[in-house]
Design a protein around this motif. Structure first.
Motif, PDB file in Angstrom:
ATOM      1  N   PHE A   1       0.842  -1.191   0.000  1.00  0.00           N
ATOM      2  CA  PHE A   1       0.000   0.000   0.000  1.00  0.00           C
ATOM      3  C   PHE A   1       0.881   1.247   0.000  1.00  0.00           C
ATOM      4  CE2 PHE A   1      -3.170  -2.961   1.638  1.00  0.00           C
ATOM      5  CZ  PHE A   1      -4.333  -2.499   1.035  1.00  0.00           C
ATOM      6  N   PRO A   2       0.464   2.291  -0.704  1.00  0.00           N
ATOM      7  CA  PRO A   2       1.200   3.557  -0.618  1.00  0.00           C
ATOM      8  C   PRO A   2       1.023   4.149   0.786  1.00  0.00           C
ATOM      9  CG  PRO A   2      -0.768   3.798  -1.979  1.00  0.00           C
ATOM     10  CD  PRO A   2      -0.667   2.353  -1.613  1.00  0.00           C
ATOM     11  N   PRO A   3       1.793   5.192   1.112  1.00  0.00           N
ATOM     12  CA  PRO A   3       1.632   5.801   2.434  1.00  0.00           C
ATOM     13  C   PRO A   3       0.169   6.166   2.713  1.00  0.00           C
ATOM     14  CG  PRO A   3       3.545   6.696   1.329  1.00  0.00           C
ATOM     15  CD  PRO A   3       2.834   5.827   0.332  1.00  0.00           C
ATOM     16  N   ILE A   4      -0.235   5.951   3.947  1.00  0.00           N
ATOM     17  CA  ILE A   4      -1.629   6.191   4.349  1.00  0.00           C
ATOM     18  C   ILE A   4      -1.844   7.677   4.576  1.00  0.00           C
ATOM     19  CG2 ILE A   4      -3.306   5.784   6.175  1.00  0.00           C
ATOM     20  CD1 ILE A   4      -2.040   2.978   6.493  1.00  0.00           C
ATOM     21  N   LYS A   5      -2.871   8.216   3.906  1.00  0.00           N
ATOM     22  CA  LYS A   5      -3.175   9.638   4.004  1.00  0.00           C
ATOM     23  C   LYS A   5      -4.675   9.842   3.843  1.00  0.00           C
ATOM     24  CE  LYS A   5      -1.282  13.938   2.327  1.00  0.00           C
ATOM     25  NZ  LYS A   5      -0.375  14.587   1.395  1.00  0.00           N
ATOM     26  N   GLU A   6      -5.240  10.721   4.672  1.00  0.00           N
ATOM     27  CA  GLU A   6      -6.649  11.091   4.505  1.00  0.00           C
ATOM     28  C   GLU A   6      -6.750  12.116   3.387  1.00  0.00           C
ATOM     29  OE1 GLU A   6      -8.258  12.552   8.200  1.00  0.00           O
ATOM     30  OE2 GLU A   6      -8.692  10.537   8.911  1.00  0.00           O
ATOM     31  N   LYS A   7      -7.714  11.924   2.484  1.00  0.00           N
ATOM     32  CA  LYS A   7      -7.845  12.847   1.350  1.00  0.00           C
ATOM     33  C   LYS A   7      -8.305  14.228   1.790  1.00  0.00           C
ATOM     34  CE  LYS A   7      -8.452   9.689  -2.456  1.00  0.00           C
ATOM     35  NZ  LYS A   7      -9.237   9.235  -3.565  1.00  0.00           N
ATOM     36  N   ASN A   8      -9.333  14.296   2.639  1.00  0.00           N
ATOM     37  CA  ASN A   8      -9.921  15.587   2.988  1.00  0.00           C
ATOM     38  C   ASN A   8      -9.068  16.400   3.949  1.00  0.00           C
ATOM     39  OD1 ASN A   8     -12.082  14.966   1.355  1.00  0.00           O
ATOM     40  ND2 ASN A   8     -13.322  14.148   3.030  1.00  0.00           N
TER      41      ASN A   8
END
Length: 174
Positions: free
Chosen positions: A117-124
């Motif tokens: 998985f790519p680095p975990i990031k919240e979109k909003n």
């Protein structure tokens, strides 16, 4: 069947603990990668019954970190992700998720192919998990939870979007 992971390999009992068989790095032709077993998971579908083990090096110089799996009750093992320090394993249908020191891995096909998985990031909000190291993973009905030292993250759409949960006190607060 009862499976137990130890610092000396895996132990399996077919009769609720009356008798045991040990599987370790040196007692089979196709063994586990390392004798220190830190996590186990069962992946049971209509087609397969797989036991997964997070297997670390213990004392033998021939051992290595990795993910070991058996599809035949321990008779033979396949080592996947060699050299990767696996912390935890979860299965959901044909999908296998692996929390490692190098990130969160997924196989959509019982371990035949893998991606990270790519680095975990919240979109909003732009919030992100600022560590590669994952300690735990849980998966059920396409909902995946990933635990890190920087928070807990959840996705329901294969990692396209994440929710991040943290519990902390502000600096200077009692």
């Amino acid at each position: 069947e009862l499976w137990i992971g130890t610092a000396g390999g895996l132990n399996k009992s077919p009769d609720n603990g009356l008798t045991w068989t040990n599987y370790n790095h040196t007692n089979q032709q196709n063994p586990i990668s390392g004798n220190f077993v830190v996590a186990l998971a069962q992946q049971k579908t209509a087609d397969k019954n797989i036991i997964w083990a997070a297997t670390w090096k213990a004392e033998n110089l021939q051992e290595e970190y990795g993910l070991s799996k058996t599809e035949n009750g321990g008779l033979t093992w396949t080592v996947l992700l060699p050299g990767i320090k696996v912390q935890n394993i979860a299965a959901d249908g044909a999908n296998v998720y692996v929390a490692t020191h190098d990130g969160l891995y997924k196989s959509p096909d019982y371990g035949a192919t893998w991606f990270t998985f790519p680095p975990i990031k919240e979109k909003n909000s732009g919030e992100a998990v600022y560590t590669l190291e994952h300690y735990s993973v849980y998966a059920e009905n396409n909902l995946v939870w990933a635990g890190t030292a920087d928070g807990l993250a959840r996705t329901s759409n294969n990692g396209y979007s994440w929710d991040i949960f943290r519990a902390f006190r502000q600096t200077g607060q009692d």
